[in-house]
Design a protein around this motif. Structure first.
Motif, PDB file in Angstrom:
ATOM      1  N   ALA A   1     -10.122  21.365 -21.075  1.00 28.52           N
ATOM      2  CA  ALA A   1      -9.913  22.575 -21.877  1.00 28.52           C
ATOM      3  C   ALA A   1      -9.845  23.825 -21.000  1.00 28.52           C
ATOM      4  O   ALA A   1      -9.260  24.831 -21.405  1.00 28.52           O
ATOM      5  N   ARG A   2     -10.410  23.744 -19.815  1.00 30.47           N
ATOM      6  CA  ARG A   2     -10.388  24.884 -18.879  1.00 30.47           C
ATOM      7  C   ARG A   2      -9.243  24.777 -17.874  1.00 30.47           C
ATOM      8  O   ARG A   2      -9.205  25.502 -16.893  1.00 30.47           O
ATOM      9  N   GLY A   3      -8.321  23.830 -18.118  1.00 33.80           N
ATOM     10  CA  GLY A   3      -7.097  23.785 -17.334  1.00 33.80           C
ATOM     11  C   GLY A   3      -7.068  22.872 -16.128  1.00 33.80           C
ATOM     12  O   GLY A   3      -6.196  23.013 -15.279  1.00 33.80           O
ATOM     13  N   MET A   4      -7.970  21.902 -16.050  1.00 33.43           N
ATOM     14  CA  MET A   4      -7.987  20.979 -14.909  1.00 33.43           C
ATOM     15  C   MET A   4      -7.088  19.769 -15.217  1.00 33.43           C
ATOM     16  O   MET A   4      -7.448  18.933 -16.049  1.00 33.43           O
TER      17      MET A   4
ATOM     18  N   ALA B   1      -4.207  11.424 -26.563  1.00 32.82           N
ATOM     19  CA  ALA B   1      -3.959  11.091 -25.157  1.00 32.82           C
ATOM     20  C   ALA B   1      -2.617  11.654 -24.706  1.00 32.82           C
ATOM     21  O   ALA B   1      -2.515  12.260 -23.632  1.00 32.82           O
ATOM     22  N   ARG B   2      -1.596  11.490 -25.531  1.00 36.77           N
ATOM     23  CA  ARG B   2      -0.273  12.028 -25.187  1.00 36.77           C
ATOM     24  C   ARG B   2      -0.313  13.559 -25.079  1.00 36.77           C
ATOM     25  O   ARG B   2       0.323  14.124 -24.192  1.00 36.77           O
ATOM     26  N   ARG B   3      -1.066  14.197 -25.974  1.00 36.23           N
ATOM     27  CA  ARG B   3      -1.169  15.664 -25.894  1.00 36.23           C
ATOM     28  C   ARG B   3      -1.785  16.098 -24.565  1.00 36.23           C
ATOM     29  O   ARG B   3      -1.296  17.031 -23.932  1.00 36.23           O
ATOM     30  N   TRP B   4      -2.848  15.415 -24.136  1.00 32.47           N
ATOM     31  CA  TRP B   4      -3.475  15.762 -22.862  1.00 32.47           C
ATOM     32  C   TRP B   4      -2.539  15.469 -21.687  1.00 32.47           C
ATOM     33  O   TRP B   4      -2.479  16.235 -20.728  1.00 32.47           O
ATOM     34  N   LEU B   5      -1.803  14.359 -21.764  1.00 36.35           N
ATOM     35  CA  LEU B   5      -0.857  14.052 -20.697  1.00 36.35           C
ATOM     36  C   LEU B   5       0.235  15.110 -20.613  1.00 36.35           C
ATOM     37  O   LEU B   5       0.613  15.548 -19.522  1.00 36.35           O
ATOM     38  N   HIS B   6       0.730  15.537 -21.769  1.00 42.95           N
ATOM     39  CA  HIS B   6       1.751  16.592 -21.774  1.00 42.95           C
ATOM     40  C   HIS B   6       1.189  17.901 -21.210  1.00 42.95           C
ATOM     41  O   HIS B   6       1.887  18.613 -20.480  1.00 42.95           O
ATOM     42  N   GLU B   7      -0.054  18.212 -21.530  1.00 42.20           N
ATOM     43  CA  GLU B   7      -0.689  19.414 -20.963  1.00 42.20           C
ATOM     44  C   GLU B   7      -0.739  19.310 -19.436  1.00 42.20           C
ATOM     45  O   GLU B   7      -0.464  20.279 -18.731  1.00 42.20           O
ATOM     46  N   ALA B   8      -1.094  18.132 -18.938  1.00 40.33           N
ATOM     47  CA  ALA B   8      -1.181  17.939 -17.488  1.00 40.33           C
ATOM     48  C   ALA B   8       0.202  18.024 -16.835  1.00 40.33           C
ATOM     49  O   ALA B   8       0.328  18.532 -15.718  1.00 40.33           O
TER      50      ALA B   8
END
Length: 129
Positions: free
Chosen positions: A54-57, A81-88
């Motif tokens: 959530a802090r951008g890592m 999981a897909r949302r976090w992968l897309h964020e990364a």
């Protein structure tokens, strides 16, 4: 002995936020998450990886996404999981591009993800990140 070492490490991790400079919170949360993951406490690992994500890592985003895919310490949730992968991937994290490529059913789109992963790895190797 292992419990004693883990207890000492945990105590040190609790002291670190007071010593950390502003902006180090995400790094500390990532290290806590990895410590709990290595210690076998997947639920606490997921919590701290979530804080770091959530802090951008991007590394935390990737690790948390994989925990969500496996249901490791958290309920299985492929959409999250897909949302976090897309964020990364927005932070050009090569491992996230690769993971999305492996999950993609469309071969053409998967190839695009793998090419992006290779490009991001090239930038990492050249120190351009």
């Amino acid at each position: 002995m292992k419990r004693l070492i883990l207890a000492v490490l945990a105590a040190l991790m609790l002291v670190q936020p007071a010593m950390a400079q502003h902006g180090d919170e995400a790094d500390i949360a990532l290290r806590r998450g990895m410590m709990y993951r290595d210690g076998g406490d997947a639920a606490l690992a997921a919590h701290w990886l979530g804080v770091a994500a959530a802090r951008g890592m991007p590394e935390a985003m990737f690790l948390l996404a994989n925990m969500l895919l496996e249901g490791d310490g958290v309920p299985k949730d492929e959409a999250a999981a897909r949302r976090w992968l897309h964020e990364a991937t927005q932070l050009d994290y090569p491992e996230a591009w690769q993971q999305l490529g492996m999950m993609e059913k469309d071969p053409e789109k998967a190839g695009q993800y793998f090419r992006r992963a290779a490009h991001a790895l090239t930038h990492r190797a050249e120190g351009k990140r």
